[in-house]
Design an enzyme around this catalytic site. Structure first.
Site, PDB file in Angstrom:
ATOM      1  N   LEU A  26       0.773  -1.178  -0.101  1.00  0.00           N
ATOM      2  CA  LEU A  26      -0.102   0.233   0.048  1.00  0.00           C
ATOM      3  C   LEU A  26       0.922   1.233  -0.025  1.00  0.00           C
ATOM      4  CD1 LEU A  26      -2.745  -0.969   2.559  1.00  0.00           C
ATOM      5  CD2 LEU A  26      -2.625  -1.698   0.221  1.00  0.00           C
ATOM      6  N   ALA A  27       2.280   1.111   0.328  1.00  0.00           N
ATOM      7  CA  ALA A  27       2.859   2.353   0.336  1.00  0.00           C
ATOM      8  C   ALA A  27       2.872   3.084  -1.068  1.00  0.00           C
ATOM      9  CB  ALA A  27       4.270   1.983   0.852  1.00  0.00           C
TER      10      ALA A  27
ATOM     11  N   SER B 299      -4.667   1.806  -9.096  1.00  0.00           N
ATOM     12  CA  SER B 299      -5.660   3.066  -9.065  1.00  0.00           C
ATOM     13  C   SER B 299      -6.325   3.546 -10.214  1.00  0.00           C
ATOM     14  CB  SER B 299      -4.661   4.320  -8.720  1.00  0.00           C
ATOM     15  OG  SER B 299      -5.421   5.577  -8.657  1.00  0.00           O
TER      16      SER B 299
ATOM     17  N   GLU C   6      -6.463   6.288 -11.298  1.00  0.00           N
ATOM     18  CA  GLU C   6      -5.887   7.430 -11.982  1.00  0.00           C
ATOM     19  C   GLU C   6      -4.902   6.651 -13.072  1.00  0.00           C
ATOM     20  OE1 GLU C   6      -5.200  10.881 -11.356  1.00  0.00           O
ATOM     21  OE2 GLU C   6      -6.909  10.225 -10.722  1.00  0.00           O
TER      22      GLU C   6
ATOM     23  N   TYR D   5       2.017  10.413 -11.045  1.00  0.00           N
ATOM     24  CA  TYR D   5       1.559   9.493 -10.011  1.00  0.00           C
ATOM     25  C   TYR D   5       0.716   8.410 -11.019  1.00  0.00           C
ATOM     26  CZ  TYR D   5      -1.798   7.147  -6.845  1.00  0.00           C
ATOM     27  OH  TYR D   5      -2.317   6.037  -6.175  1.00  0.00           O
TER      28      TYR D   5
ATOM     29  N   ARG E 246      -8.243  10.538   6.010  1.00  0.00           N
ATOM     30  CA  ARG E 246      -7.600  11.046   4.797  1.00  0.00           C
ATOM     31  C   ARG E 246      -7.047  12.351   5.266  1.00  0.00           C
ATOM     32  NH1 ARG E 246      -6.649   9.360  -0.591  1.00  0.00           N
ATOM     33  NH2 ARG E 246      -8.411   9.437  -1.791  1.00  0.00           N
TER      34      ARG E 246
HETATM   35  P1  NDP Z   1      -2.011   7.187   2.220  1.00  0.00           P
HETATM   36  O1  NDP Z   1      -1.287   8.547   1.430  1.00  0.00           O
HETATM   37  O2  NDP Z   1      -2.799   7.433   3.203  1.00  0.00           O
HETATM   38  O3  NDP Z   1      -0.810   6.271   2.617  1.00  0.00           O
HETATM   39  C1  NDP Z   1       0.421   6.147   1.945  1.00  0.00           C
HETATM   40  C2  NDP Z   1       1.412   5.295   2.910  1.00  0.00           C
HETATM   41  O4  NDP Z   1       2.668   5.162   2.039  1.00  0.00           O
HETATM   42  C3  NDP Z   1       1.646   5.808   4.103  1.00  0.00           C
HETATM   43  O5  NDP Z   1       1.915   4.887   5.162  1.00  0.00           O
HETATM   44  C4  NDP Z   1       3.379   6.650   4.043  1.00  0.00           C
HETATM   45  O6  NDP Z   1       3.963   6.429   5.287  1.00  0.00           O
HETATM   46  C5  NDP Z   1       3.702   5.256   3.180  1.00  0.00           C
HETATM   47  N1  NDP Z   1       4.926   5.931   2.387  1.00  0.00           N
HETATM   48  C6  NDP Z   1       4.654   7.142   1.481  1.00  0.00           C
HETATM   49  N2  NDP Z   1       5.965   7.532   0.963  1.00  0.00           N
HETATM   50  C7  NDP Z   1       6.857   6.347   1.552  1.00  0.00           C
HETATM   51  C8  NDP Z   1       8.374   6.244   1.423  1.00  0.00           C
HETATM   52  N3  NDP Z   1       8.896   7.083   0.775  1.00  0.00           N
HETATM   53  N4  NDP Z   1       8.728   5.056   2.341  1.00  0.00           N
HETATM   54  C9  NDP Z   1       7.940   4.364   2.810  1.00  0.00           C
HETATM   55  N5  NDP Z   1       6.763   4.656   3.022  1.00  0.00           N
HETATM   56  C10 NDP Z   1       5.992   5.596   2.205  1.00  0.00           C
HETATM   57  O7  NDP Z   1      -2.466   6.445   1.228  1.00  0.00           O
HETATM   58  P2  NDP Z   1      -3.658   5.655   1.047  1.00  0.00           P
HETATM   59  O8  NDP Z   1      -3.942   4.729   2.234  1.00  0.00           O
HETATM   60  O9  NDP Z   1      -4.966   6.546   0.585  1.00  0.00           O
HETATM   61  O10 NDP Z   1      -3.723   4.614  -0.161  1.00  0.00           O
HETATM   62  C11 NDP Z   1      -3.166   3.281  -0.039  1.00  0.00           C
HETATM   63  C12 NDP Z   1      -2.620   2.975  -1.533  1.00  0.00           C
HETATM   64  O11 NDP Z   1      -3.406   2.933  -2.256  1.00  0.00           O
HETATM   65  C13 NDP Z   1      -1.712   3.808  -1.832  1.00  0.00           C
HETATM   66  O12 NDP Z   1      -0.472   3.274  -2.841  1.00  0.00           O
HETATM   67  C14 NDP Z   1      -2.311   4.816  -3.047  1.00  0.00           C
HETATM   68  O13 NDP Z   1      -1.630   5.186  -3.940  1.00  0.00           O
HETATM   69  C15 NDP Z   1      -3.444   3.644  -3.327  1.00  0.00           C
HETATM   70  N6  NDP Z   1      -4.736   4.268  -3.636  1.00  0.00           N
HETATM   71  C16 NDP Z   1      -5.426   5.019  -2.824  1.00  0.00           C
HETATM   72  C17 NDP Z   1      -6.705   5.387  -3.447  1.00  0.00           C
HETATM   73  C18 NDP Z   1      -7.254   6.177  -2.439  1.00  0.00           C
HETATM   74  O14 NDP Z   1      -8.510   6.658  -2.852  1.00  0.00           O
HETATM   75  N7  NDP Z   1      -7.156   6.111  -1.215  1.00  0.00           N
HETATM   76  C19 NDP Z   1      -7.332   4.727  -4.587  1.00  0.00           C
HETATM   77  C20 NDP Z   1      -6.373   3.906  -5.297  1.00  0.00           C
HETATM   78  C21 NDP Z   1      -5.169   3.583  -5.035  1.00  0.00           C
HETATM   79  P3  NDP Z   1       4.086   7.800   6.186  1.00  0.00           P
HETATM   80  O15 NDP Z   1       3.060   7.591   7.026  1.00  0.00           O
HETATM   81  O16 NDP Z   1       5.386   7.479   6.705  1.00  0.00           O
HETATM   82  O17 NDP Z   1       4.029   9.048   5.428  1.00  0.00           O
HETATM   83  P1  GDR Z   2      -7.257  12.370  -6.463  1.00  0.00           P
HETATM   84  O1  GDR Z   2      -7.736  12.643  -5.215  1.00  0.00           O
HETATM   85  O2  GDR Z   2      -6.269  13.251  -7.276  1.00  0.00           O
HETATM   86  O3  GDR Z   2      -8.619  11.917  -7.260  1.00  0.00           O
HETATM   87  O4  GDR Z   2      -6.201  11.111  -6.188  1.00  0.00           O
HETATM   88  P2  GDR Z   2      -8.089  14.399  -4.762  1.00  0.00           P
HETATM   89  O5  GDR Z   2      -8.784  14.297  -3.641  1.00  0.00           O
HETATM   90  O6  GDR Z   2      -6.568  15.007  -4.427  1.00  0.00           O
HETATM   91  O7  GDR Z   2      -8.458  15.263  -6.020  1.00  0.00           O
HETATM   92  C1  GDR Z   2      -9.743  14.790  -6.331  1.00  0.00           C
HETATM   93  C2  GDR Z   2     -10.430  15.796  -7.470  1.00  0.00           C
HETATM   94  O8  GDR Z   2     -10.621  16.942  -6.953  1.00  0.00           O
HETATM   95  C3  GDR Z   2     -10.088  18.033  -7.651  1.00  0.00           C
HETATM   96  N1  GDR Z   2      -9.898  19.200  -6.978  1.00  0.00           N
HETATM   97  C4  GDR Z   2      -8.961  19.266  -5.854  1.00  0.00           C
HETATM   98  N2  GDR Z   2      -8.310  18.463  -5.301  1.00  0.00           N
HETATM   99  C5  GDR Z   2      -7.399  18.847  -4.211  1.00  0.00           C
HETATM  100  N3  GDR Z   2      -6.550  17.944  -3.527  1.00  0.00           N
HETATM  101  N4  GDR Z   2      -7.628  19.882  -3.674  1.00  0.00           N
HETATM  102  C6  GDR Z   2      -8.207  21.035  -4.015  1.00  0.00           C
HETATM  103  O9  GDR Z   2      -8.356  22.208  -3.763  1.00  0.00           O
HETATM  104  C7  GDR Z   2      -9.218  20.689  -5.163  1.00  0.00           C
HETATM  105  N5  GDR Z   2     -10.093  21.417  -6.006  1.00  0.00           N
HETATM  106  C8  GDR Z   2     -10.480  20.453  -7.029  1.00  0.00           C
HETATM  107  C9  GDR Z   2      -8.765  17.372  -8.204  1.00  0.00           C
HETATM  108  O10 GDR Z   2      -8.347  18.154  -9.286  1.00  0.00           O
HETATM  109  C10 GDR Z   2      -9.173  16.283  -8.465  1.00  0.00           C
HETATM  110  O11 GDR Z   2      -9.828  16.105  -9.891  1.00  0.00           O
HETATM  111  C11 GDR Z   2      -6.900  10.170  -5.123  1.00  0.00           C
HETATM  112  C12 GDR Z   2      -5.509   9.822  -4.409  1.00  0.00           C
HETATM  113  O12 GDR Z   2      -5.754   8.843  -3.170  1.00  0.00           O
HETATM  114  C13 GDR Z   2      -4.783   8.876  -5.272  1.00  0.00           C
HETATM  115  O13 GDR Z   2      -3.656   8.227  -4.446  1.00  0.00           O
HETATM  116  C14 GDR Z   2      -5.635   7.690  -5.856  1.00  0.00           C
HETATM  117  O14 GDR Z   2      -4.926   6.953  -6.523  1.00  0.00           O
HETATM  118  C15 GDR Z   2      -6.878   8.293  -6.543  1.00  0.00           C
HETATM  119  O15 GDR Z   2      -7.681   9.215  -5.477  1.00  0.00           O
HETATM  120  C16 GDR Z   2      -7.875   7.194  -7.012  1.00  0.00           C
END
Ligand code: NDP
Ligand code: GDR
Length: 337
Positions: free
Chosen positions: A83-84, A128, A130, A152, A187
């Site tokens: 998940l990182a 993702s 994305e 990303y 989040r």
């Molecule tokens: P978060 O950003 O909440 O968590 C990311 C995790 O990765 C944290 O534990 C962070 O550690 C760790 N991490 C980041 N950089 C590093 C590094 N350089 N070395 C070691 N660990 C690192 O993400 P989410 O929980 O939201 O998402 C989990 C996974 O799912 C991610 O891979 C994300 O890209 C993917 N994803 C998320 C979606 C979503 O909507 N949430 C949708 C689709 C995919 P630390 O706490 O130390 O920063």
């Molecule tokens: P996303 O999530 O890019 O979809 O990635 P984010 O919540 O950052 O943006 C969603 C959409 O909202 C628009 N947006 C803004 N976004 C942010 N952050 N701040 C703003 O002020 C703002 N205004 C408008 C963005 O342009 C975008 O279209 C998340 C992450 O969790 C990824 O790791 C994951 O893979 C995808 O969701 C699915």
């Protein structure tokens, strides 16, 4: 009892997944960064779910196969959840190389360490929506071609295909969950849902007067993180590894999200919200929505929390946070089932 190893355990999904696995009797190991931040800062999400003392943490560098191999030998996991990631799309435009290394390349270090030390472990890769970017068809399925629109998204495409390649080349039990946006009170505020719901709570409390966002017309398929981690676990319980879209199948604009969030506290968003082009991304994913039919058929998975419930849940959690102050995040999370 089985053992699981989670990279990114300190993130939103890591915490929810660890809680789910602990409840199912797993021994849960997590990989954390080897840096000098205090534990209270690193373990906030785990503490919010009251599980910070129930998981075993090991420091490792994601870009170093040997360092990951040590943790894999020590923990001997049956299941590995990767998940990182540098998970912010917006930030990836500023740090494209680091994002490529962490969210893309480092997956290969982990797959290689698994293959050499624990070849029978089952592997989950956090892919993702994305990756679909400028989506080629609607809704997106497991067969929709990828067209990433950010560093990303491109990094995730690489990680996805490398996971598929380890499955096909070496017979690894490796699956990818192509997850659409999923949210929770865990989040960080850099993501738009929490930015909005925190602002709503602060505006209602008289602590903030306006909210500046980027593009309000983008459309997303938003679900609840607690539902989505169940799908990750289900994928690794299947005899055959495979890739699955995990989504609600419903699409909403950011404007709808914002309007509903303000309605929860009886306010009209038009009086508070501005859209500033300075916050637009260099390239945008305008609209994505996932087809979750395969996950429903093969995993028996479906999301429980509906969009309206999710928005209300996030706003209520932030109202409590603002009222009681951040230290009461545990109180907020009691309802995050
Ligand atoms: P978060 O950003 O909440 O968590 C990311 C995790 O990765 C944290 O534990 C962070 O550690 C760790 N991490 C980041 N950089 C590093 C590094 N350089 N070395 C070691 N660990 C690192 O993400 P989410 O929980 O939201 O998402 C989990 C996974 O799912 C991610 O891979 C994300 O890209 C993917 N994803 C998320 C979606 C979503 O909507 N949430 C949708 C689709 C995919 P630390 O706490 O130390 O920063
Ligand atoms: P996303 O999530 O890019 O979809 O990635 P984010 O919540 O950052 O943006 C969603 C959409 O909202 C628009 N947006 C803004 N976004 C942010 N952050 N701040 C703003 O002020 C703002 N205004 C408008 C963005 O342009 C975008 O279209 C998340 C992450 O969790 C990824 O790791 C994951 O893979 C995808 O969701 C699915």
């Amino acid at each position: 009892m089985p053992t699981a190893l989670i990279t990114g355990i300190t993130g939103q999904d890591g915490a929810y997944l660890a809680r789910l696995l602990l409840a199912r009797g797993y021994t849960v190991w997590g990989i954390v960064r080897a840096d000098d931040r205090p534990a209270s800062c690193k373990l906030g999400s785990l503490a919010a779910l009251r599980i910070e003392n129930d998981v075993r943490l090991a420091a490792a560098e994601l870009r170093d196969t040997a360092s990951l191999a040590r943790v894999i030998r020590d923990s001997a996991p049956d299941e590995i959840y990767n998940l990182a990631a540098q998970s912010s799309v917006a930030q990836s435009f500023d740090t494209p190389l680091e994002t490529g290394e962490i969210s893309g390349l480092s997956v290969v270090c982990l797959l290689q360490a698994m293959r050499e030390n624990q070849p029978d472990a089952r592997f989950y890769q956090a892919s993702s929506s994305e990756m679909y970017g400028q989506a080629r068809e609607t809704p997106q399925t497991e067969d929709t071609p990828f067209y990433p629109r950010s560093p990303y998204g491109a990094a995730k495409v690489y990680a996805h295909w490398m996971t598929v390649n380890y499955r096909e080349a070496y017979g690894c039990h490796a699956s990818c969950g192509i997850l659409f946006n999923h949210e929770s009170p865990l989040r960080p505020e850099q993501f738009v849902t929490r930015k909005v719901t925190t602002a709503v709570a602060r505006i209602k409390a008289g602590l903030q007067s306006a909210l500046v966002l980027g593009n309000l017309e983008v459309q997303r398929d938003w679900g609840f993180a607690g539902d989505y981690v169940q799908a990750m676990h289900l994928m690794l319980q299947q005899d055959t590894p495979d890739d699955y879209v995990i989504a609600t199948g419903e699409v909403h604009s950011l404007r709808e999200f914002v309007s509903l969030a303000f309605q929860v506290v009886g306010l009209d968003y038009r009086e508070y919200v501005q859209s500033d082009a300075a916050l637009f991304r260099p390239a945008e994913v305008q609209a994505v929505v996932g087809a979750n039919g395969k996950a429903a058929r093969k995993l028996g998975w479906s999301p429980r929390m509906k969009f309206e419930q999710l928005v209300e849940f996030l706003v209520e959690a932030d109202i409590k946070r603002v009222r009681k102050d951040e230290s009461n995040i545990r109180y907020v999370m009691e309802e995050a089932t």
